[in-house]
Design a protein around this motif. Structure first.
Motif, PDB file in Angstrom:
ATOM      1  N   ILE A 202      38.375  49.539  30.663  1.00  0.00           N
ATOM      2  CA  ILE A 202      38.098  48.450  31.251  1.00  0.00           C
ATOM      3  C   ILE A 202      37.437  48.580  32.643  1.00  0.00           C
ATOM      4  N   GLN A 203      37.805  49.791  33.160  1.00  0.00           N
ATOM      5  CA  GLN A 203      37.052  50.107  34.539  1.00  0.00           C
ATOM      6  C   GLN A 203      35.730  50.553  34.270  1.00  0.00           C
ATOM      7  N   ALA A 204      35.187  51.370  33.070  1.00  0.00           N
ATOM      8  CA  ALA A 204      33.622  51.435  32.701  1.00  0.00           C
ATOM      9  C   ALA A 204      33.163  50.037  32.673  1.00  0.00           C
ATOM     10  N   GLN A 205      33.578  49.155  31.791  1.00  0.00           N
ATOM     11  CA  GLN A 205      33.136  47.896  31.737  1.00  0.00           C
ATOM     12  C   GLN A 205      32.918  47.101  33.074  1.00  0.00           C
ATOM     13  N   ILE A 206      33.748  47.091  33.873  1.00  0.00           N
ATOM     14  CA  ILE A 206      33.524  46.356  35.025  1.00  0.00           C
ATOM     15  C   ILE A 206      32.332  46.984  35.915  1.00  0.00           C
ATOM     16  N   LEU A 207      32.498  48.293  35.994  1.00  0.00           N
ATOM     17  CA  LEU A 207      31.589  48.978  36.749  1.00  0.00           C
ATOM     18  C   LEU A 207      30.035  48.876  36.194  1.00  0.00           C
ATOM     19  N   GLU A 208      29.974  49.019  35.035  1.00  0.00           N
ATOM     20  CA  GLU A 208      28.654  48.870  34.318  1.00  0.00           C
ATOM     21  C   GLU A 208      28.223  47.212  34.603  1.00  0.00           C
ATOM     22  N   LEU A 209      29.243  46.174  34.519  1.00  0.00           N
ATOM     23  CA  LEU A 209      28.990  44.680  34.718  1.00  0.00           C
ATOM     24  C   LEU A 209      28.214  44.648  36.292  1.00  0.00           C
ATOM     25  N   MET A 210      28.813  45.433  37.366  1.00  0.00           N
ATOM     26  CA  MET A 210      28.599  45.228  38.540  1.00  0.00           C
ATOM     27  C   MET A 210      27.199  45.816  38.809  1.00  0.00           C
ATOM     28  N   SER A 211      27.037  46.998  38.145  1.00  0.00           N
ATOM     29  CA  SER A 211      25.767  47.739  38.228  1.00  0.00           C
ATOM     30  C   SER A 211      24.397  46.935  37.672  1.00  0.00           C
TER      31      SER A 211
END
Length: 341
Positions: A202-211
């Motif tokens: 989920i961390q990776a998904q959130i960071l990609e979303l923010m980017s």
């Protein structure tokens, strides 16, 4: 007559979006004054992601709360300037600050489930942004909230808008927080440990979303984290914080390729690297100094092997300045400046 405003606009475009100079935020406790943030200088430029890193208790979150003037008693900003688009936020009234918060500057806090109000649905909480800053009715605000939830990749957005925080997973609650923070199209997003409570996937998904949203909206992000891996993947520049002070700043590439401050070197050495043949990770010895009674000299001196190797007595006597040692690369360390200058 029209040339003069154009000239002013050009200067504004070149200036940092956020400029912090000499920020000091102290907490006045029964045990003494805690120098939580003690002379911080930072700049966030338009359209960039600045990572602010350091271990827990170094002053990262206090810095972020100071920007929005959300420090409550016994804390107080005692010195410094916080300039947003050239205007000092310290000079703003409470009413003016309320208009800036959530509109031009938004913030994502740690622990999304704890940050959301448990008695209101996700849709209503996002709707409040539109009601306050755009004067929309509750009905229209909730409709816009559904659109905001779709934008951050929440499936069945209409249904999720009617959900209460306890009905949302950690990842879903964080997406709601991001939707709320970005609802009004802010120019600056402050993200305080936005993935700490989430599992790795989920961390990776959130960071990609923010980017993705940062590139789409062209906004600036101040990303506060203790995780250098997150910074490496996300930030354009990095500021390293230790014991209430900035000790190093550089582009992400330069910082990882050629760290200058012994504390930064220690942080990077403590990161596990896939494929690297190391029997053990580096450990920084000692403890962070007590910020009620911070040392006179360099705050890292008691833990610094480089001080011992180079026999630098000045480290105990005077605090080094934050100086530029290469283009865009600054460091606060006696290894890189002349004590006699």
């Amino acid at each position: 007559m029209s040339a003069e405003p154009d000239a002013i606009e050009a200067v504004d475009d070149d200036a940092p979006l956020l400029e912090i100079r000499g920020l000091r935020t102290h907490f006045f406790t029964r045990d003494g004054t805690v120098h939580a943030v003690d002379g911080v200088d930072l700049e966030v430029h338009r359209g960039e992601v600045l990572g602010l890193v350091g271990e827990s208790g170094c002053g990262k979150s206090v810095t972020s709360m100071s920007i929005l003037r959300l420090i409550s008693e016994p804390g107080r900003i005692v010195d410094g300037e916080i300039r947003f688009k050239g205007e000092n936020l310290a000079d703003k009234s409470s009413k003016e600050l309320r208009q800036i918060r959530g509109d031009q500057i938004s913030m994502i806090f740690q622990q999304p489930n704890a940050s959301l109000n448990p008695v209101f649905t996700a849709g209503v909480q996002i709707s409040e942004v539109f009601e306050i800053h755009e004067g929309l009715s509750r009905k229209l605000g909730v409709e816009r909230a559904v659109e905001a939830l779709r934008r951050v990749g929440i499936p069945d957005a209409q249904q999720r808008a009617g959900a209460y925080p306890h009905e949302l997973s950690g990842g879903m609650a964080q997406r709601v927080m991001i939707a709320m923070a970005l609802a009004s199209g802010p120019e600056l997003l402050i993200a305080d440990e936005p993935t700490t409570a989430l599992d790795v996937t989920i961390q990776a998904q959130i960071l990609e979303l923010m980017s993705e949203l940062q590139r789409e909206l062209g906004m600036s992000i101040l990303l506060i984290t203790h995780d250098l891996g997150v910074v490496a993947e996300t930030a354009d520049r990095v500021a390293v914080m230790y014991a209430g002070q900035i000790v190093e700043q550089a582009t992400t590439l330069d910082l990882f390729a050629d760290p200058k401050h012994p504390y930064t070197v220690g942080l990077l050495g403590s990161i596990p690297v896939a494929g690297a043949r190391r029997e053990r990770l580096d450990v920084i010895p000692g403890q962070v100094p007590n910020l009620i009674d911070p040392p006179v000299g360099c705050r890292f001196a008691s833990r610094c092997q480089a001080r011992i190797d180079n026999d630098l007595e000045v480290c105990w006597e005077r605090t080094p300045d934050l100086i530029e040692v290469a283009p865009g690369h600054t460091v606060r360390c006696w290894l890189h400046q002349d004590p006699m200058a």
